[in-house]
Scaffold this motif. Structure first.
Motif, PDB file in Angstrom:
ATOM      1  N   PHE A  42       0.881  -1.156  -0.018  1.00  0.00           N
ATOM      2  CA  PHE A  42      -0.014  -0.160  -0.050  1.00  0.00           C
ATOM      3  C   PHE A  42       0.892   1.202  -0.093  1.00  0.00           C
ATOM      4  N   ALA A  43       0.672   2.018  -1.076  1.00  0.00           N
ATOM      5  CA  ALA A  43       1.420   3.470  -1.010  1.00  0.00           C
ATOM      6  C   ALA A  43       0.300   4.432  -0.749  1.00  0.00           C
ATOM      7  N   GLY A  44       0.512   5.074   0.243  1.00  0.00           N
ATOM      8  CA  GLY A  44      -0.619   6.276   0.597  1.00  0.00           C
ATOM      9  C   GLY A  44      -0.355   7.260  -0.687  1.00  0.00           C
ATOM     10  N   ALA A  45      -1.672   7.936  -0.713  1.00  0.00           N
ATOM     11  CA  ALA A  45      -1.418   9.352  -2.012  1.00  0.00           C
ATOM     12  C   ALA A  45      -1.071  10.502  -1.215  1.00  0.00           C
ATOM     13  N   ALA A  46      -0.433  11.275  -1.806  1.00  0.00           N
ATOM     14  CA  ALA A  46       0.112  12.771  -1.290  1.00  0.00           C
ATOM     15  C   ALA A  46      -1.085  13.617  -1.784  1.00  0.00           C
ATOM     16  N   GLN A  47      -1.089  14.730  -1.181  1.00  0.00           N
ATOM     17  CA  GLN A  47      -1.956  15.866  -1.540  1.00  0.00           C
ATOM     18  C   GLN A  47      -1.177  17.137  -0.591  1.00  0.00           C
ATOM     19  N   HIS A  48      -1.744  18.128  -1.477  1.00  0.00           N
ATOM     20  CA  HIS A  48      -1.236  19.411  -0.754  1.00  0.00           C
ATOM     21  C   HIS A  48      -2.124  20.860  -1.194  1.00  0.00           C
ATOM     22  N   GLY A  49      -2.508  21.714  -0.771  1.00  0.00           N
ATOM     23  CA  GLY A  49      -3.013  22.913  -1.422  1.00  0.00           C
ATOM     24  C   GLY A  49      -3.249  24.033  -0.292  1.00  0.00           C
ATOM     25  N   SER A  50      -3.771  25.065  -0.846  1.00  0.00           N
ATOM     26  CA  SER A  50      -4.114  26.278   0.171  1.00  0.00           C
ATOM     27  C   SER A  50      -5.398  26.911  -0.237  1.00  0.00           C
ATOM     28  N   HIS A  51      -6.162  27.849   0.461  1.00  0.00           N
ATOM     29  CA  HIS A  51      -7.184  28.560   0.312  1.00  0.00           C
ATOM     30  C   HIS A  51      -7.303  29.707   0.927  1.00  0.00           C
ATOM     31  N   VAL A  52      -7.805  30.684   0.431  1.00  0.00           N
ATOM     32  CA  VAL A  52      -8.045  31.972   1.257  1.00  0.00           C
ATOM     33  C   VAL A  52      -9.820  32.153   1.327  1.00  0.00           C
ATOM     34  N   SER A  53     -10.424  32.133   2.657  1.00  0.00           N
ATOM     35  CA  SER A  53     -11.813  32.315   2.643  1.00  0.00           C
ATOM     36  C   SER A  53     -12.216  33.562   3.421  1.00  0.00           C
ATOM     37  N   PRO A  54     -12.842  34.093   2.926  1.00  0.00           N
ATOM     38  CA  PRO A  54     -13.213  35.792   3.345  1.00  0.00           C
ATOM     39  C   PRO A  54     -14.674  35.433   4.222  1.00  0.00           C
ATOM     40  N   LYS A  55     -14.696  36.424   5.398  1.00  0.00           N
ATOM     41  CA  LYS A  55     -16.011  36.458   5.990  1.00  0.00           C
ATOM     42  C   LYS A  55     -16.378  37.581   6.359  1.00  0.00           C
ATOM     43  N   LEU A  56     -17.776  37.988   6.513  1.00  0.00           N
ATOM     44  CA  LEU A  56     -18.215  39.243   6.620  1.00  0.00           C
ATOM     45  C   LEU A  56     -19.534  39.027   7.563  1.00  0.00           C
ATOM     46  N   GLY A  57     -19.467  39.626   8.603  1.00  0.00           N
ATOM     47  CA  GLY A  57     -20.901  39.573   9.485  1.00  0.00           C
ATOM     48  C   GLY A  57     -21.189  41.048   9.818  1.00  0.00           C
ATOM     49  N   ALA A  58     -22.422  41.306   9.978  1.00  0.00           N
ATOM     50  CA  ALA A  58     -22.946  42.765  10.588  1.00  0.00           C
ATOM     51  C   ALA A  58     -24.181  42.478  11.544  1.00  0.00           C
ATOM     52  N   VAL A  59     -24.047  43.404  12.493  1.00  0.00           N
ATOM     53  CA  VAL A  59     -25.192  43.623  13.600  1.00  0.00           C
ATOM     54  C   VAL A  59     -25.722  44.867  13.589  1.00  0.00           C
ATOM     55  N   ALA A  60     -26.790  45.094  13.303  1.00  0.00           N
ATOM     56  CA  ALA A  60     -27.521  46.317  13.619  1.00  0.00           C
ATOM     57  C   ALA A  60     -28.499  46.277  14.671  1.00  0.00           C
ATOM     58  N   LYS A  61     -28.246  47.425  15.619  1.00  0.00           N
ATOM     59  CA  LYS A  61     -28.990  47.601  16.684  1.00  0.00           C
ATOM     60  C   LYS A  61     -30.175  48.241  16.454  1.00  0.00           C
ATOM     61  N   LEU A  62     -31.393  47.644  16.392  1.00  0.00           N
ATOM     62  CA  LEU A  62     -32.697  48.467  15.938  1.00  0.00           C
ATOM     63  C   LEU A  62     -33.340  49.266  17.132  1.00  0.00           C
ATOM     64  N   GLY A  63     -32.871  49.252  18.387  1.00  0.00           N
ATOM     65  CA  GLY A  63     -33.631  49.679  19.612  1.00  0.00           C
ATOM     66  C   GLY A  63     -34.724  48.585  20.285  1.00  0.00           C
ATOM     67  N   GLY A  64     -34.706  49.121  21.425  1.00  0.00           N
ATOM     68  CA  GLY A  64     -35.859  48.349  22.252  1.00  0.00           C
ATOM     69  C   GLY A  64     -35.316  46.933  22.396  1.00  0.00           C
ATOM     70  N   GLY A  65     -34.020  46.449  22.428  1.00  0.00           N
ATOM     71  CA  GLY A  65     -33.584  45.295  22.709  1.00  0.00           C
ATOM     72  C   GLY A  65     -33.248  44.303  21.198  1.00  0.00           C
ATOM     73  N   PHE A  66     -33.885  44.944  20.014  1.00  0.00           N
ATOM     74  CA  PHE A  66     -33.728  44.303  18.804  1.00  0.00           C
ATOM     75  C   PHE A  66     -32.560  44.412  17.958  1.00  0.00           C
ATOM     76  N   ARG A  67     -32.065  43.349  17.563  1.00  0.00           N
ATOM     77  CA  ARG A  67     -31.041  43.362  16.894  1.00  0.00           C
ATOM     78  C   ARG A  67     -31.203  42.469  15.263  1.00  0.00           C
ATOM     79  N   PHE A  68     -30.882  43.191  14.365  1.00  0.00           N
ATOM     80  CA  PHE A  68     -30.691  42.334  12.981  1.00  0.00           C
ATOM     81  C   PHE A  68     -29.316  42.171  12.856  1.00  0.00           C
ATOM     82  N   PHE A  69     -29.043  40.693  12.423  1.00  0.00           N
ATOM     83  CA  PHE A  69     -27.790  40.054  11.775  1.00  0.00           C
ATOM     84  C   PHE A  69     -27.621  39.547  10.696  1.00  0.00           C
TER      85      PHE A  69
END
Length: 180
Positions: A37-64
């Motif tokens: 048995f000869a195991g397979a070799a692999q390699h690689g890379s990746h860049v992953s962006p992320k973006l979150g936002a939270v808006a305070k609407l008042g009165g304890g409410f938040r939209f995200f």
């Protein structure tokens, strides 16, 4: 992996930008106990962006809302796994051609928080390319024709859903949770 994130507040809206860099290198060595048995070799890379936002609407409410790009390299056992149990009619085979999976996901919702109750309503959607899944690729689960399990890439996988959660707190310390 390397991960960098920030928090940027602009009035009632807070943004959470992030960037992740992943690199993987699978470099198996020959095992004298498994000379055929000869195991397979692999390699690689990746860049992953992320973006979150939270808006305070008042009165304890938040939209995200969140957007995330994802990346998952195959695990060494998914690429090079081999096992046979012919007496019970199955085997597991390696897949040296297994590719990383990538994804894009979106999530959004509304949150309410007060001293007595928290309520979260969330909807989400994710699209996966090359989703890694263990599947039966052949065989009929008999010793003469064993089922063959193998990790494979599914071209497209879609996940949609919604969640609702409520947490209520009584003034005397009792707390109740309900999630759907």
């Amino acid at each position: 992996g390397l991960f960098v994130a920030d928090e940027v507040a602009l009035g009632p809206v807070t943004f959470y930008p992030a960037l992740r860099f992943d690199y993987y290198d699978l470099s198996p060595e020959r095992d004298p106990l498994l000379p055929s048995f000869a195991g397979a070799a692999q390699h690689g890379s990746h860049v992953s962006p992320k973006l979150g936002a939270v808006a305070k609407l008042g009165g304890g409410f938040r939209f995200f809302a969140n957007y995330a790009s994802g990346f998952k390299a195959p695990e060494p056992s998914q690429v090079n796994q081999f096992f046979e149990n012919l007496a019970f009619g199955y085997t597991s085979r390696p897949n040296p051609n297994l590719r990383p999976e990538t994804s894009e996901s979106f999530e959004g919702g509304l949150r309410f928080a007060s001293d007595a109750v928290n309520i979260d309503l969330t909807a989400f959607h994710a699209d996966y390319d090359g989703f890694i899944s263990q599947e039966v690729v052949s065989g009929s689960f008999t010793p003469a024709d064993p089922a063959v399990y193998q990790f494979v890439n599914l071209d497209r996988v879609r996940v949609d859903g919604a969640e609702a959660r409520i947490e209520a707190r009584a003034p005397f310390g009792l707390t109740g949770n309900l999630a759907l």
